[in-house]
Design an enzyme around this catalytic site. Structure first.
Site, short mmCIF file in Angstrom:
data_model
loop_
_atom_site.label_atom_id
_atom_site.label_comp_id
_atom_site.label_asym_id
_atom_site.label_seq_id
_atom_site.Cartn_x
_atom_site.Cartn_y
_atom_site.Cartn_z
N GLU A 86 36.26 36.75 45.06
CA GLU A 86 37.32 37.36 45.86
C GLU A 86 36.89 38.69 46.45
OE1 GLU A 86 40.89 36.47 46.64
OE2 GLU A 86 39.51 34.79 46.65
N HIS A 87 35.83 39.25 45.95
CA HIS A 87 35.32 40.49 46.53
C HIS A 87 33.81 40.51 46.37
CE1 HIS A 87 34.34 42.53 42.72
NE2 HIS A 87 35.41 41.94 42.24
#
Length: 307
Positions: free
Chosen positions: A162-163
């Site tokens: 997600e990052h």
């Protein structure tokens, strides 16, 4: 006897890389028209009320279950790792994993998730994560390593990021996992998969995917502003074309409550999504988010016969 392993050079030689890619190519084989595959992957481990892992596999709905998430790792290999299975008891989990495998349902572990406590900024941290994964969940046996599932071995690693960015060394981790693709003794594959955002390319995982050694990519057509309406034929075509020897899966939420955007009811999936997806010769199937919502909606039961 303690598991030992010679640390490879960080600079992967051209010959070694060629070997890894060739093995992956031979294992995958050329892509061919798939039509209905019946392949349904589900994420499990995000809700305590979703039922047990054994129950998920006994349902007969899934061809792979991905446990989520190993959500703390990275830095400079300081040994800080955390497995979050939403309060599911670990007692008996090893037996459940073996039950799934007996039924022909491989069980993978997903690294990453929705938190912010993971990164792979250096080759050292990537190799340290490999050591943790191999000795904690797979074939390693360092004497001082706690194995939460006992002597059960998982079947693969999924990257759900997600990052992060292209500077993270997920390609180093992928290559190290690929070197251990064949288990000693039983000859089963270590499945290497990624769960990517719908817009191509996903820079968080692109460098790793570009190694060409991933077996599957689950493309998330939900909870993404670039695919707010759900499935995008244009983005699907880009993914399928970029990785022709990797099976590409359509990632969908199991109910409107499972995601903020992107839900398609089974009828819409059958009418507007699956016929387009199945035109790709490397179409793999459908990925369901997640078991908790799927158990309540029976989404996978509604689609399994024609995906």
């Amino acid at each position: 006897m303690a598991f030992t392993r010679r640390r490879p050079s960080l600079a992967v030689s051209a010959a070694a890389l060629l070997f890894v890619v060739l093995i992956s190519f031979l294992l995958a084989g050329p892509a061919s028209a798939q039509g209905k595959t019946g392949q349904v992957t589900v994420f499990w481990g995000r809700h305590r009320d979703e039922g047990s892992l054994r129950e998920a596999c006994d349902s007969g709905l899934y061809s792979m279950v991905i446990m989520s998430f190993l959500d703390v790792y990275g830095g400079n290999g300081n040994g800080n790792y955390h497995l979050d299975l939403s309060g599911h008891p670990l007692a008996g989990m090893g037996a459940a994993i073996k039950r799934c495998q007996f039924l022909g349902v491989p069980v993978s572990i997903s690294i990453g998730g929705f938190g912010g406590a993971y990164s792979l900024p250096t080759n050292q941290s990537a190799l340290a994560l490999f050591d943790h994964l191999w000795n904690t969940y797979f074939g390693g046996s360092l004497n001082d390593t706690r194995r939460p599932f006992g002597d059960a071995w998982l079947d693969g690693v999924d990257m759900f990021l997600e990052h992060g960015d292209a500077a993270d060394r997920y390609s180093t981790l992928a290559l190290e996992l690929a070197k251990h693709n064949i288990r000693a003794g039983d000859g089963k594959l270590l499945h290497l998969t990624a769960t990517a955002h719908c817009r191509f390319p996903d820079d968080r995982v692109k460098e790793a995917l570009d190694t060409g050694i991933f077996e599957r990519i689950h493309v998330r057509f939900y909870d993404d502003p670039d695919c707010a309406a759900g499935f995008s034929a244009a983005e699907w075509a880009k993914w399928a074309a970029a990785y022709p020897f990797t099976k590409i899966y359509v990632g969908v939420p199991a109910s409107p409550q499972a995601a903020e955007t992107g839900y398609k009811d089974p009828a819409a999936l059958r009418r507007a999504v699956v016929p387009v997806a199945q035109k790709a010769s490397n179409y793999g199937g459908v990925m369901i988010w997640d078991r908790y919502f799927d158990k309540r909606s029976n989404y996978s039961g509604s689609i399994k016969s024609w995906v």
